[in-house]
Design an enzyme around this catalytic site. Structure first.
Site, PDB file in Angstrom:
ATOM      1  N   HIS A 220     119.695  70.965  16.109  1.00 46.39           N
ATOM      2  CA  HIS A 220     120.273  69.641  16.376  1.00 46.39           C
ATOM      3  C   HIS A 220     121.743  69.630  15.995  1.00 46.39           C
ATOM      4  O   HIS A 220     122.101  69.000  14.989  1.00 46.39           O
ATOM      5  CB  HIS A 220     119.492  68.567  15.596  1.00 46.39           C
ATOM      6  CG  HIS A 220     119.818  67.163  16.010  1.00 46.39           C
ATOM      7  ND1 HIS A 220     120.909  66.459  15.561  1.00 46.39           N
ATOM      8  CD2 HIS A 220     119.172  66.331  16.844  1.00 46.39           C
ATOM      9  CE1 HIS A 220     120.933  65.248  16.087  1.00 46.39           C
ATOM     10  NE2 HIS A 220     119.881  65.139  16.868  1.00 46.39           N
ATOM     11  N   PHE A 221     122.619  70.234  16.732  1.00 41.74           N
ATOM     12  CA  PHE A 221     122.402  71.068  17.913  1.00 41.74           C
ATOM     13  C   PHE A 221     123.089  72.397  17.644  1.00 41.74           C
ATOM     14  O   PHE A 221     124.002  72.471  16.814  1.00 41.74           O
ATOM     15  CB  PHE A 221     122.991  70.409  19.163  1.00 41.74           C
ATOM     16  CG  PHE A 221     122.368  69.076  19.466  1.00 41.74           C
ATOM     17  CD1 PHE A 221     121.121  68.999  20.097  1.00 41.74           C
ATOM     18  CD2 PHE A 221     122.986  67.901  19.103  1.00 41.74           C
ATOM     19  CE1 PHE A 221     120.560  67.762  20.391  1.00 41.74           C
ATOM     20  CE2 PHE A 221     122.418  66.673  19.390  1.00 41.74           C
ATOM     21  CZ  PHE A 221     121.202  66.586  20.028  1.00 41.74           C
TER      22      PHE A 221
END
Lengths: 79, 158
Positions: B56-57
């Site tokens: 994420h991410f």
């Protein structure tokens, strides 16, 4: 609103049920009346009627009908 | 003369003792201010080693919203779990309202969380928390949390 109307409103607003089912409604008859829902209902009734319920009465409060009799002890009469 | 370093009111050992979240979902590092039954101020330091950053991410690591909310509520529950009679009890969400995300939180940020307990009665806790990074608002929410061990004491008889 009368005491009875306020009592009914506490149930219908807390559990999102129709008034027609209340007369026979008991604890855990519906998913919403679980232990969390029970505390939400007790808080709503205390706020509505300006009372503070004893622990024993909260435990005994097992149905819509039983609740009416318990609230009478706090001078919340619904004759 | 440099200001003396303020010691945490609750270090990580005390936090572990008083609430049940553990790795990888223990999301506060220390409590720096605490008024039992009223308020708590928590701190969470985010490093790139957090388990969620690779996902994420991978090209833009930032703290997921659910992690931010968990950090808020974990500070919030210590407003009452800090009391001896409630220490170590599990808690469940009843509701989360008015969530606001105001800032992207990235590796290296230090989150300061200020939680307030408005009401605690028969195992239902009502309150709110807001967080800040370098003094800037990051996230806020209102909570209703249940303590099942206490609720069970008030259940109607079958």
């Amino acid at each position: 609103m009368s005491n009875l109307e306020n009592y009914v409103a506490a149930f219908t607003s807390t559990f999102l049920v129709d008034e027609s089912v209340l007369a026979k409604l008991k604890y855990q008859d519906i998913a919403a009346w679980d232990s969390v829902g029970h505390m939400s209902l007790m808080a709503k009734l205390e706020e509505t009627f300006g009372i503070e319920m004893d622990i024993d009465d909260i435990i005994e409060f097992s149905s819509f009908e039983v609740g009416r009799a318990i609230l009478a002890k706090y001078n919340v009469n619904m004759a | 003369m440099a200001e003396a370093k303020k010691l945490p009111v609750m270090d990580i050992g005390s936090i572990i003792k008083h609430q049940r979240n553990r790795y990888p979902v223990l999301l506060i590092d220390k409590i720096v201010d605490l008024v039992p039954g009223e308020r708590a101020t928590g701190v969470k330091c985010f490093t790139y080693n957090e388990w969620y950053f690779p996902g994420h991410f991978d090209d833009e690591p930032n703290v997921p919203g659910f992690v931010q909310i968990e950090s808020l509520v974990q500070t919030f529950i210590l407003t009452f779990l800090c009391k001896q009679e409630y220490a170590g009890m599990k808690t469940n969400f009843v509701s989360i309202n008015n969530i606001r995300f105001k800032k992207k939180i990235v590796p290296g940020d230090v989150l300061r969380i200020e939680a307030t307990l408005k009401n605690f009665k028969r195992g239902i806790a009502i309150g709110s928390a807001e967080s800040f990074v370098d003094g800037e608002p990051a996230c806020s929410a209102e909570f209703v949390v249940a303590v099942p061990d206490i609720l069970d004491q008030f259940k109607p008889k079958p």
